[in-house]
Enzyme design. Structure first.
Site, PDB file in Angstrom:
ATOM      1  N   GLY A  10       0.852  -1.194   0.000  1.00  0.00           N
ATOM      2  CA  GLY A  10       0.000   0.000   0.000  1.00  0.00           C
ATOM      3  C   GLY A  10       0.879   1.231   0.000  1.00  0.00           C
ATOM      4  N   CYS A  11       0.319   2.374   0.360  1.00  0.00           N
ATOM      5  CA  CYS A  11       1.041   3.651   0.320  1.00  0.00           C
ATOM      6  C   CYS A  11       2.429   3.498   0.953  1.00  0.00           C
ATOM      7  CB  CYS A  11       0.239   4.718   1.055  1.00  0.00           C
ATOM      8  SG  CYS A  11       1.129   6.276   1.159  1.00  0.00           S
TER       9      CYS A  11
END
Ligand code: SME
Length: 307
Positions: A10-11
């Site tokens: 993810g981020c």
């Protein structure tokens, strides 16, 4: 020896921040991996058309931390059942994956992925593992402002639940404290004290398998039931099924044993010996409904394995 592995979780701001806190990690770098164009910009990757995943390159000293342990920590920060999504972020750039650069690492990772699939299946029988396990095809470091983003921007956007950072510290401190100690009661006592101190749960303790019963072991919190039968309550069920049980609302768990009427939700994690037999359970109670989620389950699994 210094080695490297690539985690897409993810981020990358939060993932980078997490791995910077892992002992034995020597360097962490945000970048874009396994897409098509070379040297993409953040804006290009943001269109979600490049095929690149936000990824962190983790360099580590393999005498201080193993690839297996790093991968277990990684899995504790993601939800592997989600496709192209983590936290509030959506898009193929936020898919999860572990990208390796050597066949030796691939063999270790395949084993760990099999274990993670089993854990996921226990937790959500209908869910499928969406995390990729692939060789690294390309990696391009991200623009400088992405590096150390959460240090440069304290309180900046992070898709990870803050408790992953608290659990990481707890896990590493406990590991250091237990080093060299072989007595199981001493180990459980230390673990119960540290978990209670850091996480402030209502009741944290162990029940040990003795014959056909669970017998109260080291704990922190109010007085509790002394003995629990095989298959009885949440603890006895966790023992019988040899798996972690998360109970969001104790009133909805048939057979729940109320040692205290204040307990509203609970998690029980089994401890195993080298042959895979349950030797004890770690039981944690909260006075609020819905306290425990997969982050708690993953980190408490890591902690139970330490103890
Ligand atoms: N509620 C547990 C019993 C132990 S206490 O929570 C400390 C159970 O149902 O097994």
């Amino acid at each position: 020896m210094e080695k490297e592995i690539y985690f897409a979780g993810g981020c990358f701001w939060g993932v980078e921040h997490f791995f910077k806190g892992v002992h034995g990690v020597t360097d962490v770098r945000c970048g874009y991996a396994n897409g098509i164009p070379d040297n993409p910009s953040y804006e290009e990757v943001y269109t979600d058309k490049t095929g690149h995943a936000e990824t962190v390159r983790v360099r580590y000293n393999d005498e201080r931390i193993s690839l297996q342990e790093l991968t277990r920590l990684f899995f504790a920060t993601i939800d592997p059942s989600l496709l192209n999504r983590q936290g509030h972020d959506e898009g193929t750039r936020y898919r999860t994956g572990v990208f390796y650069t050597s066949e030796d690492d691939a063999a270790v990772l395949r084993q760990e992925f099999a274990r993670q699939e089993e854990l996921l299946h226990q937790e959500m029988p209908e869910a499928a593992m969406q995390t990729e396990l692939l060789p690294l095809s390309k990696f391009f470091p991200a623009e400088e402002y992405h590096h150390d983003y959460l240090d440069k921007n304290p309180g900046g956007y992070c898709h990870l639940d803050f408790k992953v950072f608290v659990y990481l510290q707890l896990y590493q401190d406990l590991k250091a404290l237990l080093e060299g100690e072989t007595d199981s009661v001493a180990r459980m006592s230390e673990a119960a004290a540290l978990i209670a101190e850091r996480m402030k749960f209502f009741w944290t303790g162990f029940y040990r398998v003795i014959g056909r019963e669970l017998v109260l072991g080291p704990f922190q919190g109010p007085a509790a039931c002394l003995r629990i039968g095989f298959g009885r309550g949440v603890c006895g069920t966790s023992w019988k099924q040899a798996r972690t049980i998360v109970v969001p609302d104790v009133e909805e768990f048939p057979g729940h044993i109320a040692c205290s009427s204040l307990s509203r939700s609970e998690i029980v994690v089994p401890l195993f010996d080298a042959d895979g037999k349950v030797t004890a359970v770690l039981d944690i109670d909260s006075t609020s409904v819905g306290t425990f989620d997969r982050t708690d389950a993953s980190f408490l699994r890591l902690i139970a394995d330490l103890v």
